[in-house]
Design an enzyme around this catalytic site. Structure first.
Site, PDB file in Angstrom:
ATOM      1  N   HIS A 373       0.807  -1.225   0.000  1.00 25.31           N
ATOM      2  CA  HIS A 373       0.000   0.000   0.000  1.00 25.31           C
ATOM      3  C   HIS A 373       0.837   1.270   0.000  1.00 25.31           C
ATOM      4  CE1 HIS A 373      -4.001  -1.805   0.823  1.00 25.31           C
ATOM      5  NE2 HIS A 373      -3.271  -2.746   1.402  1.00 25.31           N
ATOM      6  N   LYS A 564      -8.202  14.048   4.549  1.00 26.81           N
ATOM      7  CA  LYS A 564      -7.303  12.892   4.540  1.00 26.81           C
ATOM      8  C   LYS A 564      -6.260  13.103   5.625  1.00 26.81           C
ATOM      9  CE  LYS A 564      -6.276  13.967   0.192  1.00 26.81           C
ATOM     10  NZ  LYS A 564      -6.337  12.741  -0.571  1.00 26.81           N
ATOM     11  N   ARG A 565      -5.455  12.064   5.910  1.00 29.96           N
ATOM     12  CA  ARG A 565      -4.391  12.242   6.883  1.00 29.96           C
ATOM     13  C   ARG A 565      -3.526  13.448   6.507  1.00 29.96           C
ATOM     14  NH1 ARG A 565      -3.586   8.326  10.983  1.00 29.96           N
ATOM     15  NH2 ARG A 565      -1.626   9.387  11.411  1.00 29.96           N
ATOM     16  N   LYS A 570       1.004  14.591   0.956  1.00 35.34           N
ATOM     17  CA  LYS A 570      -0.363  14.888   0.510  1.00 35.34           C
ATOM     18  C   LYS A 570      -0.560  16.383   0.262  1.00 35.34           C
ATOM     19  CE  LYS A 570      -2.280  10.878   3.017  1.00 35.34           C
ATOM     20  NZ  LYS A 570      -3.012  10.022   2.060  1.00 35.34           N
ATOM     21  N   LYS A 676     -14.557   8.611  -3.364  1.00 36.08           N
ATOM     22  CA  LYS A 676     -15.789   8.940  -2.627  1.00 36.08           C
ATOM     23  C   LYS A 676     -16.312  10.315  -3.034  1.00 36.08           C
ATOM     24  CE  LYS A 676     -13.789   6.152   0.998  1.00 36.08           C
ATOM     25  NZ  LYS A 676     -12.894   6.188   2.173  1.00 36.08           N
TER      26      LYS A 676
HETATM   27  C1  NBG Z   1      -2.521   3.726   1.989  1.00 39.34           C
HETATM   28  C2  NBG Z   1      -2.128   4.617   0.828  1.00 39.34           C
HETATM   29  C3  NBG Z   1      -3.350   5.109   0.070  1.00 39.34           C
HETATM   30  C4  NBG Z   1      -4.240   3.924  -0.300  1.00 39.34           C
HETATM   31  C5  NBG Z   1      -4.553   3.114   0.928  1.00 39.34           C
HETATM   32  C6  NBG Z   1      -5.368   1.876   0.602  1.00 39.34           C
HETATM   33  C7  NBG Z   1      -1.030   2.974   3.792  1.00 39.34           C
HETATM   34  C8  NBG Z   1       0.233   2.284   4.135  1.00 39.34           C
HETATM   35  N1  NBG Z   1      -1.301   3.126   2.507  1.00 39.34           N
HETATM   36  O1  NBG Z   1      -2.954   5.772  -1.080  1.00 39.34           O
HETATM   37  O2  NBG Z   1      -1.377   5.698   1.297  1.00 39.34           O
HETATM   38  O3  NBG Z   1      -5.416   4.367  -0.898  1.00 39.34           O
HETATM   39  O4  NBG Z   1      -3.365   2.664   1.545  1.00 39.34           O
HETATM   40  O5  NBG Z   1      -4.738   1.111  -0.362  1.00 39.34           O
HETATM   41  O6  NBG Z   1      -1.771   3.353   4.668  1.00 39.34           O
END
Ligand code: NBG
Length: 849
Positions: A373, A564-565, A570, A676
């Protein structure tokens, strides 16, 4: 009154109140649970009592289907997907369970008959924050789709007592407080104290020869804990399948340490129990540096061993030989957090079940599949060997053995290429030496996938390149998706109703049908309805922003949302540079005509990530100044909504006009928030990163606001010796914007406060804000121009929603089923109301033996 009583009596005679789906049964069930589970009656019941009485009524209906599901699975013994994930962010359950069961309207009427408003109860629910962000939410979306597609599946994870912290904003700063989500109890879960496994820890290993002369390894642990199963039913949409989310909670192995007790150390014994329970105590923020590492490794091992032992138990009931375990289960590793499973399954098979190494390895490498991820190097897990050795001595031995055999294979294929051997080794030899969990996952899995096309390509070309060279056939792409049930139907009922009125029902299962909306994209009256749906959601968000931030936003302004975080990659601070740019323009020319915008932010920063916390401060500081400056006259508003959660997201996505997806190209693996927003008709301003690339392909380049460097341009820029200061010096507007921050304009004259942020931008700018600034600002101008043209904007919005079908998590799950898991749907035999009414006939004791 008499009619109602008659109805109730009739309904009760037809249906069990625990399972029936009529309005009367639901009402009776609600009253029954209120009385017998809560010990309350209507006149004195609090909202929480009411919520729980309804939740228990719904849970009864879930359990009913669950039993049928288990019976079906027992009969058919289907291949089963096990999803191993350290995180789940399911969001509140009440609304989605009602929706998936198809009884939302009935429940609404049943409660209205008692003078209770269903929406109040839905809004009352706290959500389990058992995840950081996208990764945990993806796990929850996949669980929804697995059940909906009738795929036998179990989601395994950790039942953290405290989820991700609750974020408050005080004086513009993030303050963290504990998330005590279990405080009032959790009506959705079922504890299974009898489903519990030992978890060993520390100690040493002994190599012994057994009676048959075989070499055996015995792990003599220093400590033994227990993991107890706590189950949450996950029902599919419009089907009877109920799968399981099985989360493990840590307990002491024996209630008391009698040894200590006998010595008179009663309190010591009790403390030992508390210590065991700390394993599942709290979820760690993902981008936290170093802190709490030991406990995290422990948590990973803890939930992995319990889950594998549970699968082995289930497998034993099938009567099949252990060597065929992988035919029964396909186990997905959600990132590297559960990657220790590769070593643990080997240990369970070899040490505890006495399989020979080769057979065990054959089972293991056909069982696991690994999803990556992230490409961010700092997020790729590796554990220092001394730590690993002290907690999991036997696993380290097994990993060394796996690695030795693997490296032999590599040497065989690439003689004389020791550099390659060092690169792919599971052990990083840099002192103090590390276990590379991604490498362990790659070696032990039959499939490896990324989560968007670009990300999968970059994985194969960069971080996992050597593995791709070895086994190209193992690599897949499975682009993420999100469930349209929660993120359209539940979050945006007005939109859902409009879609159903226009297209007929069923689009939520077959979102490709949304394309039929294209025909209406220019239709003035349809556009009118489209806008009124959006308007309603914008008003609701305005009310929330007023309540939580004390900021008034005008629903007719453009809602520009980033949720988002908080992370440098980002680039929330790029968004802020745009706000300051507009502010600066207004200050230079107060009569400037601009499209009024409300900038709305949401997101948590890891408590130890100083730069991210400073970014939150900056957003709030800019808001403070801009919101009260009379020159701005309400044309710009900035609000930071505290404590982003699934629930808050459900209010944000439907209300947004513009979705900010502005990460540095190549850094965001996929993103799912982007999906979303767009499903709810927001237009995206974004870079060619993650799933943005595919979203743009689907909705059409003309319906997407693209800016910024591409991934390869980013790489080139950085390697050519990037000098952000030159960009600053060459762009007067950018210079003024940065100087405003540096000069203390937003910090009451304090020039020091934001200096770390500015220093980083001027010296390194790792995430290329300055390089993308001009392009971003120009693109935002286009956004404003387009927004001026209401019909054009509405058309683009409709086309966005219409073309997002690909991003349903149903499609994602279908991809996994076809190319990785090789599982088929197993429809559940549920012929309605067959809950127990009479005692089953019990065979006499003699027959039972
Ligand atoms: C996150 C990514 C996102 C992605 C999500 C689900 C982690 C390690 N990765 O871009 O930053 O959408 O995983 O796949 O949290």
């Amino acid at each position: 009154m008499a009619r109602q009583r008659r109805e109730v009596a009739q309904a009760a005679s037809r249906e069990s109140i625990r399972t029936g789906s009529s309005e009367e049964s639901l009402r009776l069930a609600f009253l029954d649970n209120l009385f017998y589970v809560q010990g309350r009656f209507l006149e004195v019941a609090s909202i929480d009592d009411q919520y729980k009485a309804l939740a228990y009524s719904i849970r009864d209906r879930l359990l009913h289907r669950w039993v049928s599901t288990v019976q079906t699975y027992q009969r058919i013994n289907p291949r089963t997907v096990c999803y191993l994930s350290a995180e789940y962010l399911p969001g509140p359950f009440l609304g989605s369970n009602l929706l998936n069961l198809g009884i939302e309207e009935t429940a609404r009427k049943a409660l209205a008959g008692l003078g209770i408003d269903l929406n109040t109860l839905i809004a009352h629910e706290e959500e389990p924050g058992l995840g950081n962000g996208g990764l945990g939410r993806l796990a929850a979306c996949l669980m929804d789709s697995l059940a909906t597609l009738q795929i036998p599946a179990i989601g395994y994870g950790i039942r953290y007592e405290y989820g991700i912290f609750t974020q408050l904003i005080r004086d513009g700063e993030q303050v963290e407080i504990t998330d005590n989500w279990l405080h009032f109890g959790n009506p959705w879960e079922v504890s299974r104290p009898q489903i519990a496994y030992d978890v060993k820890l520390g100690g040493h290993t002994e190599h012994v020869t057994d009676d048959l002369g075989h070499l055996r390894v015995r792990w003599v642990p220093h400590d033994v804990f227990r993991g107890v199963a706590i189950d949450t039913p996950i029902v599919g949409y419009g089907v009877s399948t109920v799968n399981l989310l099985r989360l493990w909670s840590a307990k002491a192995a024996e209630g008391f340490d009698f040894h200590a007790f006998n010595r008179g150390d009663y309190y010591g014994a009790v403390l030992r129990e508390t210590r065991s329970e700390t394993i599942s105590k709290v979820l760690y923020p993902n981008d936290e540096q170093d802190l709490g590492k030991r406990l995290r490794l422990l948590q990973q091992h803890f939930f992995v061993t319990c889950s594998l032992q549970d699968m082995l138990r289930v497998h034993r009931t099938t009567g099949r030989p252990l060597a065929r375990f992988h035919e029964k289960f396909s186990v997905q590793l959600n990132d590297t957090h559960p990657a220790i499973a590769v070593a643990e399954l080997m240990r369970l098979l070899v040490d505890e079940s006495r399989l020979d190494w080769d057979t065990a390895w054959n089972v293991t490498r056909h069982t696991f599949a690994y999803t990556n991820h992230t490409l961010l190097p700092e997020a790729l897990e590796k554990w220092p060997i001394p730590l690993f050795q002290s907690l999991l001595p036997r696993h380290l031995e097994i990993i060394y053995e796996i690695n030795a055999r693997f490296l032999d294979e590599v040497r065989g294929r690439n003689p004389l290429d020791e550099a390659r051997v060092r690169r792919v080794s599971i052990i990083d030899e840099t002192p103090p030496r590390f276990v590379r969990m991604a490498h362990l996952a790659c070696v032990g899995s039959f499939a490896i996938n990324g989560v968007a096309e670009l990300h999968s390509r970059l994985l194969a070309e960069t971080v996992l390149r050597d593995f791709h060279d070895l086994w190209p056939e193992k690599f897949h792409n499975t682009t993420n998706g999100v469930t349209p049930r929660r993120f359209v139907m539940l979050s945006n009922p007005g939109l859902a109703a409009l879609l159903t009125a226009t297209l007929g029902g069923g689009w939520e299962r077959e979102p490709a049908r949304l394309r039929e909306l294209e025909r209406h994209a220019d239709d003035a009256s349809f556009q009118e309805q489209w806008r009124s749906v959006k308007r309603e959601r914008k008003e609701m968000l305005a009310a929330l922003v007023a309540e939580r931030c004390g900021v008034r936003v005008d629903p007719s302004s453009l809602y520009d949302v980033q949720a988002k975080r908080i992370h440098e990659y980002k680039r929330q601070h790029l968004n802020v540079l745009h706000i300051i740019t507009l502010y600066h323009r207004i200050k230079c020319d107060p009569s400037l005509e601009i499209i009024p915008r409300a900038f709305i932010f949401g997101g948590k920063a890891a408590p130890g990530y100083a730069m991210a916390k400073l970014m939150i401060r900056l957003i709030n500081a800019v808001g403070e100044v801009v919101n009260r400056d009379p020159d701005v006259a309400g044309r710009l508003r900035v609000a930071f909504l505290p404590n982003l959660s699934v629930k808050l997201g459900q209010t944000l996505y439907p209300a947004a006009d513009l979705s900010e997806q502005i990460s540095t190209a190549g850094k965001e693996a996929s993103g799912t928030g982007n999906m979303k927003f767009s499903m709810n008709g927001a237009l995206t301003i974004g870079t060619l990163d993650g799933a943005n690339v595919e979203i743009r392909e689907e909705v059409g380049a003309e319906n997407f606001f693209l800016f910024g460097l591409t991934e390869s341009e980013v790489t080139r820029t950085l390697s050519a010796g990037y000098r952000p200061r030159d960009i600053y010096n060459g762009n007067p507007e950018l210079k003024s914007v940065i100087d405003l921050i540096g000069g203390g304009e937003f910090s009451g004259g304090d020039r020091g406060l934001f200096q770390p942020l500015i220093d980083h931008l001027m010296r390194h700018d790792t995430y290329l804000l300055l390089a993308d600034y001009a392009s971003y600002i120009a693109c935002q101008e286009q956004v404003s121009e387009t927004y001026r043209d209401t019909r054009r904007w509405t058309r683009m919005s409709i086309l966005n929603a219409a073309r997002m079908g690909k991003f349903s998590s149903d499609r994602t799950v279908e991809d996994y089923c076809r190319s990785i898991w090789r599982v088929e749907p197993t429809p559940v035999d549920f012929s309605g109301d067959h809950a127990p009414r009479s005692l089953p006939s019990v065979p006499p004791p003699s027959a039972r033996r």
